[in-house]
Design a protein around this motif. Structure first.
Motif, PDB file in Angstrom:
ATOM      1  N   UNK A  95       0.821  -1.209   0.000  1.00 56.20           N
ATOM      2  CA  UNK A  95       0.000   0.000   0.000  1.00 56.20           C
ATOM      3  C   UNK A  95       0.857   1.263   0.000  1.00 56.20           C
ATOM      4  N   UNK A  96       2.006   1.194   0.653  1.00 57.34           N
ATOM      5  CA  UNK A  96       2.868   2.372   0.797  1.00 57.34           C
ATOM      6  C   UNK A  96       3.835   2.588  -0.362  1.00 57.34           C
ATOM      7  N   UNK A  97       4.019   1.581  -1.213  1.00 58.63           N
ATOM      8  CA  UNK A  97       5.079   1.655  -2.223  1.00 58.63           C
ATOM      9  C   UNK A  97       4.842   2.721  -3.291  1.00 58.63           C
ATOM     10  N   UNK A  98       3.675   2.817  -3.920  1.00 52.16           N
ATOM     11  CA  UNK A  98       3.493   3.863  -4.937  1.00 52.16           C
ATOM     12  C   UNK A  98       3.515   5.261  -4.313  1.00 52.16           C
ATOM     13  N   UNK A  99       4.013   6.209  -5.046  1.00 52.31           N
ATOM     14  CA  UNK A  99       4.160   7.577  -4.541  1.00 52.31           C
ATOM     15  C   UNK A  99       2.832   8.154  -4.065  1.00 52.31           C
ATOM     16  N   UNK A 100       1.753   7.864  -4.790  1.00 50.19           N
ATOM     17  CA  UNK A 100       0.433   8.379  -4.443  1.00 50.19           C
ATOM     18  C   UNK A 100      -0.478   7.306  -3.851  1.00 50.19           C
ATOM     19  N   UNK A 101       0.103   6.186  -3.477  1.00 52.78           N
ATOM     20  CA  UNK A 101      -0.652   5.128  -2.822  1.00 52.78           C
ATOM     21  C   UNK A 101      -1.427   4.251  -3.793  1.00 52.78           C
ATOM     22  N   UNK A 102      -2.386   3.499  -3.237  1.00 52.34           N
ATOM     23  CA  UNK A 102      -3.197   2.564  -4.010  1.00 52.34           C
ATOM     24  C   UNK A 102      -4.647   3.037  -3.987  1.00 52.34           C
ATOM     25  N   UNK A 103      -5.239   3.132  -5.166  1.00 51.28           N
ATOM     26  CA  UNK A 103      -6.624   3.567  -5.305  1.00 51.28           C
ATOM     27  C   UNK A 103      -7.485   2.379  -5.714  1.00 51.28           C
ATOM     28  N   UNK A 104      -8.620   2.223  -5.046  1.00 53.63           N
ATOM     29  CA  UNK A 104      -9.520   1.113  -5.313  1.00 53.63           C
ATOM     30  C   UNK A 104     -10.813   1.610  -5.941  1.00 53.63           C
ATOM     31  N   UNK A 105     -11.258   0.928  -6.998  1.00 54.70           N
ATOM     32  CA  UNK A 105     -12.587   1.173  -7.567  1.00 54.70           C
ATOM     33  C   UNK A 105     -13.538   0.183  -6.901  1.00 54.70           C
TER      34      UNK A 105
END
Length: 297
Positions: A95-105
């Protein structure tokens, strides 16, 4: 942006195609191929197949808890991950790895219908509207703050299949809009109105004709096409796939006319059904040469 896409079923494919048409999808994560068909040969998921068609590398780990998998995820240096019905829990390092986090639909208007089966449950509960939410993911089950939502009414004769397809396209449009406007403020979910969309249990699928007609109708539409509400007709299990509330009254299970069946209160007209081993048919076609008994089980 550099995007990691994580999804598995048909519902996720429009979002993958929409995101890939505008951003650099550096990897797709999907559930491993599963045995399917008569030969039980491994078949890639719908998202896996779409990614192959788009020429995007696909990863299919069994889990994401190991340090090696988490390190491999981090080395992709993604700006954001888009998650749509992926099927694996994402540990905090992911969850923390991407710069802008993880987005869920998510296919509901959160906090209503958190969990596995929000489309089924919305129809089965008789909700007048539903929609899609774009949520910033956190460790809890669908508890993260919401960046955007889109709403739609639920038609009186809509099935889960109908609503599934519309919400899938709405989610694809909404995630593209959100990605174009990041970073966005995220609104915490309300503490009131939380409901959970438990996974559908096949034990729920048998029709109980003693229930009111509205509840029977919602069960049929909510479980269509899978797992399919069913009843026994002359000893044969028959799936009921489309229906509507109808005029009439009688003993629960009594055939009033055609495929109109009395319930505990009122009646339901079955519009589409499927006999064992046969394809789905409109009610009038199914009843040709196969008259119903006076009462259904």
């Amino acid at each position: 942006m550099r995007v990691i896409f994580m999804g598995t079923p048909d519902f996720s494919v429009p979002a993958l195609r929409a995101v890939a048409s505008r951003h650099d999808v550096v990897a797709v994560y999907s559930q491993p191929p599963r045995a399917a068909g008569r030969g039980q040969k491994p078949r890639p998921s719908a998202v896996h197949a779409a990614a192959d068609e788009l020429g995007i590398a696909v990863r299919t780990p069994l889990r994401l808890r190991g340090e090696d998998e988490q390190a491999a995820f981090a080395t992709l240096r993604a700006d954001v991950a888009v998650v749509v019905a992926y099927g694996l829990i994402l540990p905090q390092p992911v969850l923390d790895a991407p710069r802008l986090g993880c987005l869920n639909i998510h296919a509901s208007l959160l906090p209503r219908w958190r969990g596995a089966a929000p489309i089924h449950r919305a129809i089965m509960a008789g909700d007048a509207e539903t929609g899609v939410s774009i949520m910033q993911m956190e460790a809890g089950l669908d508890t993260g703050p919401v960046l955007a939502e889109a709403r739609t009414g639920i038609g009186a004769e809509e099935t889960t299949a109908d609503l599934h397809d519309r919400l899938s396209e709405m989610g694809a449009d909404l995630i593209v809009d959100v990605l174009a406007r990041l970073p966005l403020p995220a609104v915490p979910q309300a503490e009131d109105g939380v409901t959970y969309a438990a996974k559908i249990d096949k034990a729920e699928a048998r029709v109980d004709w003693t229930r009111p007609a509205a509840g029977v109708d919602r069960l049929i539409r909510g479980l269509s096409p899978f797992p399919g509400a069913w009843c026994e007709i002359a000893g044969e299990r028959v799936k009921l796939l489309r229906s509507r509330v109808a005029a009439g009254q009688g003993t629960p299970g009594q055939v009033l006319s055609g495929f109109t069946i009395a319930c505990g209160d009122g009646a339901v007209e079955v519009l589409e059904a499927q006999r064992s081993g046969k394809k789905p048919m409109a009610a009038e076609e199914l009843l040709r040469g196969w008259p119903l008994p006076p009462r259904l089980g």
